[in-house]
Scaffold this active site. Structure first.
Site, PDB file in Angstrom:
ATOM      1  N   ARG A   1      31.316  39.541  43.772  1.00 44.69           N
ATOM      2  CA  ARG A   1      31.905  38.854  44.675  1.00 44.69           C
ATOM      3  C   ARG A   1      33.129  38.046  44.235  1.00 44.69           C
ATOM      4  O   ARG A   1      33.589  37.056  45.018  1.00 44.69           O
ATOM      5  CB  ARG A   1      30.951  37.953  45.505  1.00 44.69           C
ATOM      6  CG  ARG A   1      30.210  38.682  46.504  1.00 44.69           C
ATOM      7  CD  ARG A   1      29.402  37.818  47.500  1.00 44.69           C
ATOM      8  NE  ARG A   1      29.580  36.503  47.696  1.00 44.69           N
ATOM      9  CZ  ARG A   1      30.629  36.554  48.803  1.00 44.69           C
ATOM     10  NH1 ARG A   1      31.118  37.765  49.521  1.00 44.69           N
ATOM     11  NH2 ARG A   1      30.835  35.259  49.186  1.00 44.69           N
TER      12      ARG A   1
ATOM     13  N   GLU B   1      34.697  39.889  52.731  1.00 45.32           N
ATOM     14  CA  GLU B   1      34.007  38.702  53.632  1.00 45.32           C
ATOM     15  C   GLU B   1      35.449  38.390  54.408  1.00 45.32           C
ATOM     16  O   GLU B   1      36.552  38.236  54.068  1.00 45.32           O
ATOM     17  CB  GLU B   1      33.672  37.560  52.875  1.00 45.32           C
ATOM     18  CG  GLU B   1      32.991  36.261  53.591  1.00 45.32           C
ATOM     19  CD  GLU B   1      32.699  34.952  52.753  1.00 45.32           C
ATOM     20  OE1 GLU B   1      32.700  35.290  51.490  1.00 45.32           O
ATOM     21  OE2 GLU B   1      32.001  34.390  53.245  1.00 45.32           O
TER      22      GLU B   1
ATOM     23  N   ARG C   1      26.915  38.005  58.601  1.00 45.96           N
ATOM     24  CA  ARG C   1      26.256  37.346  57.654  1.00 45.96           C
ATOM     25  C   ARG C   1      25.534  36.325  58.800  1.00 45.96           C
ATOM     26  O   ARG C   1      26.206  35.618  59.519  1.00 45.96           O
ATOM     27  CB  ARG C   1      26.921  36.679  56.890  1.00 45.96           C
ATOM     28  CG  ARG C   1      26.163  35.814  55.775  1.00 45.96           C
ATOM     29  CD  ARG C   1      27.389  34.892  54.988  1.00 45.96           C
ATOM     30  NE  ARG C   1      27.226  33.635  55.599  1.00 45.96           N
ATOM     31  CZ  ARG C   1      27.929  32.622  54.901  1.00 45.96           C
ATOM     32  NH1 ARG C   1      28.337  32.755  53.609  1.00 45.96           N
ATOM     33  NH2 ARG C   1      27.988  31.377  55.633  1.00 45.96           N
TER      34      ARG C   1
ATOM     35  N   GLU D   1      30.821  34.591  43.455  1.00 47.47           N
ATOM     36  CA  GLU D   1      31.983  34.085  44.070  1.00 47.47           C
ATOM     37  C   GLU D   1      32.052  32.812  43.303  1.00 47.47           C
ATOM     38  O   GLU D   1      33.397  32.364  43.298  1.00 47.47           O
ATOM     39  CB  GLU D   1      31.636  33.348  45.612  1.00 47.47           C
ATOM     40  CG  GLU D   1      30.640  32.512  45.562  1.00 47.47           C
ATOM     41  CD  GLU D   1      30.334  32.287  46.903  1.00 47.47           C
ATOM     42  OE1 GLU D   1      30.276  32.928  48.092  1.00 47.47           O
ATOM     43  OE2 GLU D   1      30.155  31.038  47.130  1.00 47.47           O
TER      44      GLU D   1
ATOM     45  N   TYR E   1      23.570  24.501  54.824  1.00 47.96           N
ATOM     46  CA  TYR E   1      24.642  25.450  54.285  1.00 47.96           C
ATOM     47  C   TYR E   1      24.697  26.571  55.601  1.00 47.96           C
ATOM     48  O   TYR E   1      23.926  27.134  56.013  1.00 47.96           O
ATOM     49  CB  TYR E   1      24.315  26.102  53.162  1.00 47.96           C
ATOM     50  CG  TYR E   1      25.363  27.404  52.974  1.00 47.96           C
ATOM     51  CD1 TYR E   1      26.437  27.021  52.578  1.00 47.96           C
ATOM     52  CD2 TYR E   1      25.124  28.604  53.164  1.00 47.96           C
ATOM     53  CE1 TYR E   1      27.752  27.875  52.292  1.00 47.96           C
ATOM     54  CE2 TYR E   1      26.151  29.586  53.251  1.00 47.96           C
ATOM     55  CZ  TYR E   1      27.179  29.186  52.762  1.00 47.96           C
ATOM     56  OH  TYR E   1      28.022  30.016  52.777  1.00 47.96           O
TER      57      TYR E   1
ATOM     58  N   HIS F   1      23.050  30.967  48.648  1.00 47.17           N
ATOM     59  CA  HIS F   1      23.770  29.924  48.015  1.00 47.17           C
ATOM     60  C   HIS F   1      23.272  29.242  47.170  1.00 47.17           C
ATOM     61  O   HIS F   1      23.047  28.162  46.843  1.00 47.17           O
ATOM     62  CB  HIS F   1      24.155  28.839  49.327  1.00 47.17           C
ATOM     63  CG  HIS F   1      25.486  28.528  49.231  1.00 47.17           C
ATOM     64  ND1 HIS F   1      25.883  27.276  48.430  1.00 47.17           N
ATOM     65  CD2 HIS F   1      26.775  29.160  49.854  1.00 47.17           C
ATOM     66  CE1 HIS F   1      27.275  26.994  48.805  1.00 47.17           C
ATOM     67  NE2 HIS F   1      27.586  28.160  49.338  1.00 47.17           N
TER      68      HIS F   1
ATOM     69  N   ASP G   1      23.223  34.616  52.861  1.00 45.79           N
ATOM     70  CA  ASP G   1      23.707  33.765  51.738  1.00 45.79           C
ATOM     71  C   ASP G   1      22.551  32.779  51.398  1.00 45.79           C
ATOM     72  O   ASP G   1      22.336  31.885  52.250  1.00 45.79           O
ATOM     73  CB  ASP G   1      25.196  33.055  52.076  1.00 45.79           C
ATOM     74  CG  ASP G   1      25.703  32.679  50.814  1.00 45.79           C
ATOM     75  OD1 ASP G   1      25.078  32.765  49.688  1.00 45.79           O
ATOM     76  OD2 ASP G   1      26.926  32.288  50.967  1.00 45.79           O
TER      77      ASP G   1
ATOM     78  N   GLU H   1      22.741  37.346  49.081  1.00 47.38           N
ATOM     79  CA  GLU H   1      23.791  36.974  48.283  1.00 47.38           C
ATOM     80  C   GLU H   1      23.505  35.369  47.584  1.00 47.38           C
ATOM     81  O   GLU H   1      22.643  34.806  48.065  1.00 47.38           O
ATOM     82  CB  GLU H   1      24.983  36.202  49.242  1.00 47.38           C
ATOM     83  CG  GLU H   1      26.124  35.889  48.464  1.00 47.38           C
ATOM     84  CD  GLU H   1      27.414  35.069  49.500  1.00 47.38           C
ATOM     85  OE1 GLU H   1      27.307  35.871  50.720  1.00 47.38           O
ATOM     86  OE2 GLU H   1      28.034  34.351  49.357  1.00 47.38           O
TER      87      GLU H   1
ATOM     88  N   TRP I   1      23.865  23.164  45.702  1.00 49.91           N
ATOM     89  CA  TRP I   1      24.217  23.003  47.257  1.00 49.91           C
ATOM     90  C   TRP I   1      24.369  24.273  47.833  1.00 49.91           C
ATOM     91  O   TRP I   1      24.878  25.107  47.186  1.00 49.91           O
ATOM     92  CB  TRP I   1      25.278  22.245  47.396  1.00 49.91           C
ATOM     93  CG  TRP I   1      25.991  22.466  48.779  1.00 49.91           C
ATOM     94  CD1 TRP I   1      25.454  22.076  49.984  1.00 49.91           C
ATOM     95  CD2 TRP I   1      26.970  23.160  49.054  1.00 49.91           C
ATOM     96  NE1 TRP I   1      26.125  22.543  51.136  1.00 49.91           N
ATOM     97  CE2 TRP I   1      27.115  23.152  50.627  1.00 49.91           C
ATOM     98  CE3 TRP I   1      28.241  23.663  48.404  1.00 49.91           C
ATOM     99  CZ2 TRP I   1      28.171  23.895  51.293  1.00 49.91           C
ATOM    100  CZ3 TRP I   1      29.155  24.458  49.082  1.00 49.91           C
ATOM    101  CH2 TRP I   1      29.057  24.536  50.481  1.00 49.91           C
TER     102      TRP I   1
END
Ligand code: GCO
Ligand code: MG
Length: 402
Positions: free
Chosen positions: A283, A339, A147, A262, A159, A212, A210, A236, A402
Site C-alpha cells: 500500500r 483507495e 471498505r 501505507e 478509527y 489500522h 482496515d 489491511e 491509533w
C-alpha cells in the site's frame, strides 16, 4: 531544458497540503505533493532549506539521476520526511517530462495495461447497521469495492467513524485528541459486521477492512480466520509492520488476504514481507514512498512475488498524489486496487484535475502530464492550520497504536 525555479505552496482547503511547483526555461512546469499528515511543515522545511536551491539549473528530464542525487547525496536515507520531500520533486519532474512530450504520464510508465483503475471507497457507521447501510449507498454510487468500518460498542467514535454529519477525516485542527481502544471488544464486533454486510450485499461486491495496526499477530490471525466466510478482498494493516516476520504468523493461520504498507517509505520496509509472500497487497504511497521513480521499482519487485498494489489514497494525499497513483495504476501490470477517499469540494476546487470516477473505476484522464493544476489565488485564502492525527489509549490508559 533547465529548472529555473522551485517553490512551495502550503495551504489548507479543509486540510493541509504541501505542494511543490517546479518551473523550467521552456515555460513548462510541474507539480509535486509533499504532504505528510500532522508533520507537514517538516517536509516543507526540508525542501525549502535543503533541497530546492540544489535543483536550479538541472535538466528536469533526468528523473533517475535527480532521485539518486537526493537519496544517496543526502547521506541520511529514508524516513517519511526525507522520502516525502524526494517524492514532491520526483513527481513534479515526471509531470514536466510528460508535458514536454505532450502525453499523459501513464504513457511514460508503460502505457495502458487496462481501461480503468479499480477503486474502493469507505463505508462508515457508528453502529453495525449504519455501516451496512453505508455500504449499500456506495454500491448505489457505482463502487464495486467498499471498505467497511464501524464503532466498537462502548468505545465512542474510533478509527474510520465520522464525527457528526461530515465525511470521516482523521486529522483534526488543534492539538491531538485521545480516544479509547479495546482489541477484545473489537474482535467480537468485526465478524458480525461482515456477516451482516455479506448477507445483505451479496457475493460480488469486494469488501475490505482496515485494522489500522491495532492487533498483535496472533489476534490478527484470529480475526482473519473469523472473516474467512465473508471472503474479504483484504484485511489491511493487521498489526504494526516494523517486525516483518510477525506477518508469517498471521499467514500461517488464515487465507484472508493481507494488505500493508501505507506508512512505508522504501522497498526495504517491505523486503521480507514481499519476498516471503507474507502479504498480498502493498500500500505504499507515491508521496511517502519517494515518488514515481521509487514506486515503479517497488511495484515491479512486488510483481515477482505475486504481490499486487493497493496504493493508499486517503484525503491527506493531495489530488497531485491521487493523479500520480492513477497514472501508475493504469500502467503497471500488477495493480490490485486503488483507495479512493474523495476530497472535499473545496480541495477539488483548489486542485482542478482531469481524473474521473465512473462505475467503480477511475481514470487519470488524457491531459499531458499528471493532469492536475493548483489555483494559487484560491489556495492563498486557506493558510496552513496545525492539525494532528488522534492518539489511542487502551481501557487502562496504556498508549497504543491509533
Ligand atoms: C487509510 C488510512 C488512513 C490513515 C490516514 C493517516 O487506509 O486510508 O489508514 O485513514 O489513517 O491517511 O494520515
Ligand atoms: Mg489504512
Amino acid at each position: 531544458m533547465k529548472i529555473t525555479s522551485a517553490r512551495l505552496i502550503v495551504c489548507s482547503p479543509d486540510r493541509n497540503f504541501v505542494t511543490l511547483r517546479i518551473d523550467t526555461d521552456e515555460g513548462i512546469y510541474g507539480l509535486g505533493d509533499g504532504t505528510l499528515n500532522g508533520r507537514e511543515l517538516a517536509v516543507a522545511a526540508y525542501l525549502q532549506d535543503h533541497v530546492l536551491d540544489c535543483l536550479i539549473g538541472r535538466d528536469p528530464r533526468n528523473t533517475e539521476d535527480i532521485w539518486q542525487y537526493l537519496y544517496r547525496g543526502a547521506y541520511w536515507r529514508r524516513g517519511p520526511v526525507t522520502m516525502s520531500a524526494i517524492a514532491a520533486v520526483d513527481v513534479a519532474l515526471w509531470d514536466i517530462k510528460a508535458k514536454a512530450l505532450n502525453t499523459p504520464l501513464y504513457n511514460l510508465l508503460g502505457g495502458k495495461s487496462r481501461e480503468g483503475v479499480l477503486v474502493y471507497t469507505h463505508a462508515n457507521g457508528a453502529t453495525v447497521e449504519q455501516a451496512v447501510e453505508s455500504v449499500h449507498q456506495h454500491m448505489e454510487e457505482g463502487y464495486l469495492a467498499v471498505r467497511a468500518q464501524c464503532s466498537v460498542p462502548g468505545l465512542a467514535g474510533g478509527y474510520g467513524v465520522p464525527k457528526g454529519s461530515k465525511p470521516y477525516e482523521p486529522a483534526e485542527r488543534g492539538l491531538p485528541s485521545e480516544g479509547l481502544w479495546s482489541s477484545e471488544r473489537y474482535l467480537n464486533t468485526v465478524p458480525e459486521l461482515f456477516e451482516k454486510i455479506r448477507l445483505s450485499a451479496g457475493a460480488d461486491v469486494h469488501l475490505l477492512h482496515d485494522v489500522h495496526h491495532r492487533l498483535t499477530p496472533i489476534e490478527a490471525a484470529r480475526l482473519g480466520k473469523s472473516l474467512e466466510p465473508y471472503h474479504l478482498f483484504w484485511m489491511e494493516d493487521p498489526c504494526p509492520a516494523e517486525l516483518q516476520e510477525g506477518f508469517e504468523l498471521i499467514r500461517r493461520h488464515t487465507v484472508t488476504p493481507i494488505a500493508t504498507g501505507e506508512v512505508f517509505n522504501s522497498v526495504w520496509d517491505a523486503h521480507d514481507l514481499i519476498r516471503n509472500q507474507w502479504i498480498d497487497y502493498i500500500r505504499t504511497t507515491v508521496v511517502h514512498g519517494g515518488g514515481i521513480t521509487a514506486l515503479r521499482k517497488l511495484a515491479d519487485f512486488s510483481a515477482l512475488y505475486h504481490v499486487r498494489t493497493g496504493f493508499h489514497g486517503a484525503t491527506d494525499l493531495s489530488p497531485v498524489t491521487m493523479a500520480a497513483a492513477l497514472h501508475l495504476g493504469l500502467a503497471i501490470h500488477n495493480l490490485g486496487i486503488q483507495e479512493h477517499m474523495p476530497h472535499s469540494a473545496l480541495t477539488d476546487e483548489v486542485f482542478p484535475h482531469h481524473y474521473t470516477f465512473q462505475a467503480g473505476y477511475m481514470h487519470p484522464g488524457e491531459a499531458p502530464g499528471l493532469g492536475v493544476e493548483i489555483d494559487e489565488a484560491l489556495a492563498a485564502q486557506y493558510p496552513y492550520q496545525r492539525a494532528y492525527l488522534p492518539i489511542a489509549r487502551k481501557l487502562d490508559g496504556t498508549l497504543t497504536d491509533w
